[in-house]
Design an enzyme around this catalytic site. Structure first.
Site, PDB file in Angstrom:
ATOM      1  N   HIS A  84      71.254  78.495 -75.556  1.00 26.69           N
ATOM      2  CA  HIS A  84      72.482  77.706 -75.644  1.00 26.69           C
ATOM      3  C   HIS A  84      72.709  76.896 -74.358  1.00 26.69           C
ATOM      4  CE1 HIS A  84      77.153  77.925 -76.227  1.00 26.69           C
ATOM      5  NE2 HIS A  84      76.702  76.689 -76.322  1.00 26.69           N
ATOM      6  N   GLU A  87      70.399  74.084 -74.316  1.00 25.17           N
ATOM      7  CA  GLU A  87      70.874  73.018 -75.209  1.00 25.17           C
ATOM      8  C   GLU A  87      71.871  72.119 -74.454  1.00 25.17           C
ATOM      9  OE1 GLU A  87      74.535  72.391 -77.487  1.00 25.17           O
ATOM     10  OE2 GLU A  87      73.733  74.234 -78.392  1.00 25.17           O
ATOM     11  N   HIS A  88      72.753  72.732 -73.661  1.00 23.60           N
ATOM     12  CA  HIS A  88      73.715  71.940 -72.885  1.00 23.60           C
ATOM     13  C   HIS A  88      73.037  71.160 -71.756  1.00 23.60           C
ATOM     14  CE1 HIS A  88      77.948  73.395 -73.905  1.00 23.60           C
ATOM     15  NE2 HIS A  88      77.173  74.004 -74.782  1.00 23.60           N
ATOM     16  N   GLU A 160      76.910  73.782 -66.338  1.00 26.01           N
ATOM     17  CA  GLU A 160      76.933  74.110 -67.769  1.00 26.01           C
ATOM     18  C   GLU A 160      76.809  75.605 -68.032  1.00 26.01           C
ATOM     19  OE1 GLU A 160      77.539  71.872 -70.223  1.00 26.01           O
ATOM     20  OE2 GLU A 160      77.836  70.418 -68.596  1.00 26.01           O
ATOM     21  N   GLU A 185      83.055  78.676 -72.756  1.00 27.73           N
ATOM     22  CA  GLU A 185      82.976  78.453 -74.202  1.00 27.73           C
ATOM     23  C   GLU A 185      82.837  79.798 -74.924  1.00 27.73           C
ATOM     24  OE1 GLU A 185      79.647  75.996 -75.419  1.00 27.73           O
ATOM     25  OE2 GLU A 185      79.905  76.571 -77.514  1.00 27.73           O
ATOM     26  N   GLY A 969      98.378  80.732 -75.488  1.00 29.97           N
ATOM     27  CA  GLY A 969      97.460  81.647 -74.806  1.00 29.97           C
ATOM     28  C   GLY A 969      98.242  82.739 -74.103  1.00 29.97           C
ATOM     29  N   PRO A 970      97.563  83.477 -73.218  1.00 32.85           N
ATOM     30  CA  PRO A 970      98.247  84.572 -72.528  1.00 32.85           C
ATOM     31  C   PRO A 970      99.211  84.051 -71.456  1.00 32.85           C
ATOM     32  CG  PRO A 970      96.020  84.337 -71.693  1.00 32.85           C
ATOM     33  CD  PRO A 970      96.140  83.365 -72.820  1.00 32.85           C
TER      34      PRO A 970
HETATM   35 ZN   LIG Z   1      78.003  75.054 -76.464  1.00 30.60          ZN
END
Ligand SMILES: [Zn+2]
Length: 986
Positions: A84, A87-88, A160, A185, A969-970
């Site tokens: 992953h 990929e970035h 990334e 992410e 969110g929190p």
């Molecule tokens: Zn991603």
């Protein structure tokens, strides 16, 4: 296994076939096989690059929305997310295009209709689509260079992947924390209990595939050199499969591929296909996950049962398995739905339910969420499965499935090429021959003849072979109130361990590195190496979709392939009392869930599947293009083959006129429970939309109504209603009475309008008379109501930002300001401004520097609303600050040039000129009152926007206008009560 053979001669595709003689060598590629697929109007060409062995699949089809993709088999060696993160980082600059993030920069130099990169279980692929040939060449070049010649700089890995960095770069004594786009992410993904369930299920049943996205706890083990060697090992032509689709010439792509691939030798890659867990006996796994704050404490269990059912390379078996999955679980009349969901064992099916054939094994899974009794669930599933051996499936249900498959072949979708690619890649990357998946009619006719000969028998064979008395994999997830705290503690421990090993020199390096990264993120770049389209590539005259306008029934004639699309709507602008607005969505859902006084919804649904492509109802709201006043419509849609439109109208009548809410109160409870069970996950997946909806609701009546019908206010209503289901008096008063009352306001024949899309005048006449019959079945007038939607109150703001608390790991933020109605001349400039802000400012501030997964500005042309948002954001306060200062930035700091303006316009025209399906032509006019002339005027305004126009609107709309901010969110320590309005959702 069964192989399908078809012969070219039997089809009238000779001309196309002559284009691709088998054995021909083209630019280093040999045409290996050709497959005509007349039922889908295409020819598939299988080619192989002689030098590297790389396979190319070309789908020649007369469709202008062309697709290109390159895919690699990438087995993840561990859960560090290396595939992953790669990929970035491949998208962070390449040899030919050495700029930061060329991929993202291409978004506004192109007219692409789709650009993305995706990491699957054991593959990574990079697809795009565009209808412009110059654009196709540009993007293909950027994609190939990104994947085969990426720079993969250390700095890109830090940005990334993950890094240690001072929380305040100006302060060497500030805390050192984890940052990184993928790191955040994946932390964001972990906020969703559905994702937790799905990913832990996947890891338990298929441990050898690891977690390709990356487990935040493991991501910080990944080292830079791991990334480099993963690329060197996997991103090689011999491990690549390329794909093209559409009407652009294949020759040109092969030439370019050969240019790239001939620099590489051939590798004999051993194809490692990881296998799932070998569960020779029953296996049980239980994990823990987040508490769902919107479900009762005793309904927090998610649980499932899975069987291994062969593998996807057996295409026909996999197809039959899908049919069985459909018969057992799809729709209200399916036995699993009735026994598990209607009976109340679970609120809804779990996310892993169904047939999954995206790995090297087929799984059949039945699971539920919102459950309290796992053993009752298991017994019920076993008994439903055993019953299938005793009692045959109803023939008309199988016929309905065949009917749906036949209809889907005719219903043209604009993203057909991409969808085809998605369906092929997972199997193709392992060992499924893609041609086996392309022979739609052969599979279907084999199925029809097997069913005709053996009846139910061959379903039973499959069920007996794989499921009955076969080992089962039981997977459950229990909620733990300490779950997110445990994750936070784990992160804190992992961090402090890392930090404790740092000496002062390390810390200095970290500080310097952080500053260098920020510097490079802030530096202006020369983008002239990147290819770009020009504004002159955008035609000044746009497509028109004229409709024949009539007072009641309008129509459009176009090439619909023998299908008729029907739409109806009734304006509710002066129809609904204020207190009933929040119930409108639930009401629309009731019509397609409950049933009538004489028929159950299952029976209606069976009829729907047997004769139509689907029928739906909804309530929509948008702002008027001239006045911004809210337009509330009750909508109903449906489509079928030309000869079957009366079924669509008859089903409309049943749903709209005859739905009996009181009689089906138990089904209504099931519906409310299932809505409640998906609330939290939908916020986790699109929290930024909820935040935007919430802020907009303070500014505009149409948005306030939308909020009541589908935003945070709606979530509160559903949670409140799901708490009264067991109290019959309250349920009657709060739910049934309200919906019955609402029906008396919504349903009537006055103010009804229709839109028919079909392929001939004769069909229009037929449908018109059928609509008259339908209208006669409706009440003349609804109950009178004096409340006008234009008076719907907006939410009131205290001036402080609002925090809506949710137990996530990250935040979603939004900030909104008013713009102008669609027809106003400033609208086009505002749209360009929001685009410039997104690409030239917010992307850098929110994503690159702030570490959020996404962020930007959106101008809603129809609602005249300018909104800013951030997605999975670790620094919500910073983001809101950035949003607040956008006006100042645009006027004082922004150094925008004509080339930037052109880029913004190109991006906007990607949407304006995106291909649309025949069924959507003219719908903008019918649904929103925006005619071809209005669209053309807007188009010219957009093309003509100047930089001084942009400055003018920034000054007019971004400086002193009213603004509203919110976060979901929190609660953070900095969000003090005196500065924030804090709201609980529960
Ligand atoms: Zn991603």
């Amino acid at each position: 296994m069964l192989r399908f053979k078809r012969f070219a001669s039997q089809y009238n595709q000779a001309k196309l076939l002559r284009k691709y003689p088998v054995g021909t060598i083209l630019h280093g590629y040999e045409i290996k096989r050709v497959l005509p697929v007349p039922e889908m109007k295409f020819i598939a060409v299988d080619l192989q690059h002689s030098q590297t062995g790389s396979q190319h699949l070309h789908i020649d089809r007369d469709d202008k929305n062309n697709v290109f993709s390159v895919a690699f088999k990438t087995n993840p060696p561990d859960s560090t997310g290396v595939a992953h993160i790669l990929e970035h980082t491949t998208l962070c600059g390449s040899h030919k295009y050495p700029v930061r993030d060329p991929f993202f920069k291409m978004l506004n130099r192109s007219l692409s209709t789709f650009m993305n990169a995706m990491t699957g279980h054991d593959y990574t692929f990079y697809p795009f689509s565009t209808a412009n040939q110059a654009d196709f060449k540009n993007l293909r070049d950027v994609y190939l260079d990104a994947t085969f010649n990426p720079l993969l700089k250390h700095q890109d890995f830090l940005q990334e992947g993950w890094r240690l960095e001072h929380s305040d770069l100006k302060d060497p004594n500030s805390d050192i924390i984890y940052k990184g786009v993928v790191y955040n992410e994946m932390k964001g993904q972990m906020s969703s209990s559905n994702y937790q369930f799905w990913t832990k299920f996947q890891q338990s049943i298929y441990p050898s595939l690891n977690n390709s996205g990356g487990d935040p706890q493991k991501i910080t083990n990944l080292q830079y050199h791991d990334l480099i060697s993963f690329h060197a090992k996997h991103y090689h032509p011999s491990n690549a499969k390329t794909f093209t689709y559409g009407n652009f010439p294949l020759d040109d792509t092969l030439h370019r591929l050969n240019e790239e691939f001939s620099l590489h030798g051939r590798r004999n890659l051993k194809k490692e296909i990881p296998k799932p867990l070998d569960f020779a006996t029953e296996t049980r796994v239980t994990e823990i996950g987040e508490v769902d704050p919107m479900l009762p404490p005793d309904k927090q269990l998610k649980t499932s049962m899975t069987w291994l059912c062969g593998d996807p390379s057996n295409v026909y078996d996999t197809f039959v398995l899908r049919v069985i999955g459909n018969l057992l679980m799809d729709g209200h009349s399916s036995p699993m739905y009735q026994e598990l969901i209607e009976s109340g064992i679970g609120y809804d099916f779990a996310v892993n339910s169904g047939v999954d054939s995206t790995t090297a094994a087929n799984f059949f899974t039945v699971g539920v969420q919102g459950c309290s009794d796992a053993s009752r669930f298991e017994k019920t599933v076993h008994s439903v499965l055993e019953n299938t051996l005793k009692k045959p499936f109803e023939p008309k249900k199988v016929e309905a499935i065949i009917e749906q498959l036949e209809l889907s072949k005719k219903n043209h979708k604009t993203d057909f090429g991409l969808q085809l690619l998605y369906s092929l890649v997972p199997g193709w990357i392992n060992k499924t021959d893609p041609f086996d998946n392309l022979v739609f009619d052969d599979i279907l006719s084999q199925f029809k003849s097997d069913w005709a000969e053996q009846g139910d028998g061959f379903f039973r064979d499959v069920i007996e072979r794989y499921i009955i008395d076969k080992p089962c994999f039981y997977f459950s997830m229990e909620a733990d109130p300490k779950f997110s705290q445990t994750l936070e503690l784990e992160e804190a421990g992992r961090l402090s361990q890392k930090v404790s090993q740092l000496d002062s020199a390390d810390k200095e390096t970290i500080l310097k590195r952080g500053m260098q990264l920020q510097e490079s993120q802030n530096s202006l770049e020369d983008l002239s190496c990147l290819p770009t389209l020009k504004i002159k590539d955008i035609p000044r005259k746009g497509d028109t979709y004229g409709i024949q306008k009539r007072p009641q029934i309008s129509h459009r004639i176009t090439d619909t392939n023998g299908i008729t699309y029907l739409r109806g709507k009734r304006s509710l602008n002066n129809a609904i009392p204020l207190h009933l607005y929040p119930y409108l969505s639930l009401f629309a859902d009731c019509l397609t869930s409950l049933g009538t006084s004489s028929e159950s919804y299952s029976e209606i649904e069976d009829e729907m599947k047997l004769h139509t492509g689907g029928v739906s109802t909804s309530v929509s709201v948008h702002a008027n293009a001239e006045t911004l006043e809210p337009q509330v419509d009750f909508n109903f849609e449906g489509y079928s083959l030309n000869a079957k439109t009366e079924y669509v109208l008859d089903i409309w009548r049943k749903l709209i006129v005859e739905t009996d809410i009181s009689k089906h109160s138990e089904k209504l409870k099931v519906l409310i429970r299932s809505l409640a069970s998906s609330n939290t996950s939908s916020v986790a997946e699109s929290g930024h939309s909820y935040a935007r909806g919430y802020t907009g609701a303070h500014l505009l009546s149409s948005r306030a109504i939308k909020e009541a019908m589908g935003g945070i206010e709606q979530l509160k209503l559903i949670t409140r209603l799901s708490a009264v289901l067991d109290d019959s008096a309250l349920f009657q008063a709060e739910v049934i009475d309200k919906l019955v009352e609402l029906k008396s306001y919504v349903i009537a024949k006055d103010e009804m309008k229709f839109f028919v899309t079909c392929d001939g005048d004769k069909q229009v006449t037929t449908v018109e008379s059928q609509i008259q019959i339908f209208l006669n079945s409706l009440p003349d007038q609804s109950q009178a109501c004096s409340f006008s939607a234009a008076k719907y109150p907006t939410l009131t703001a205290s001036g402080k930002p609002t925090l809506v608390t949710f137990p996530f790991q990250v935040h979603y933020t939004a900030h909104s300001r008013m713009g102008v109605p669609y027809v106003h001349a400033d609208g086009a400039s505002l749209q360009v401004l929001s685009n410039l802000l997104t690409f030239k400012y917010l992307h850098r501030e929110i994503r690159e520097k702030g570490g959020a997964y996404g962020g930007g500005a959106v101008y809603s042309a129809l609602d005249g609303l300018l909104s800013f948002y951030s997605y999975r954001d670790p620094h919500p306060l910073n983001s809101l600050n950035v949003f607040n200062n956008c006006g100042k930035y645009a006027l004082e700091k922004a150094d925008w040039h004509t080339s930037n303006l052109d880029e913004a316009k190109l991006t906007i025209f990607q949407q304006v000129d995106a291909p649309i399906s025949p069924s959507s032509e003219g719908v903008t006019e019918f649904s929103y009152g925006i005619s071809d002339d209005m669209r053309q005027k807007r188009r010219e305004q957009l093309l003509d926007v100047t930089l001084s126009d942009v400055r003018n609107v920034a000054e007019k709309y971004l400086l002193d206008s009213k603004s509203v901010s919110a976060a979901i969110g929190p609660k953070l320590a900095e969000m003090k009560e005196e500065l924030w309005d804090v709201k609980q959702l529960q």
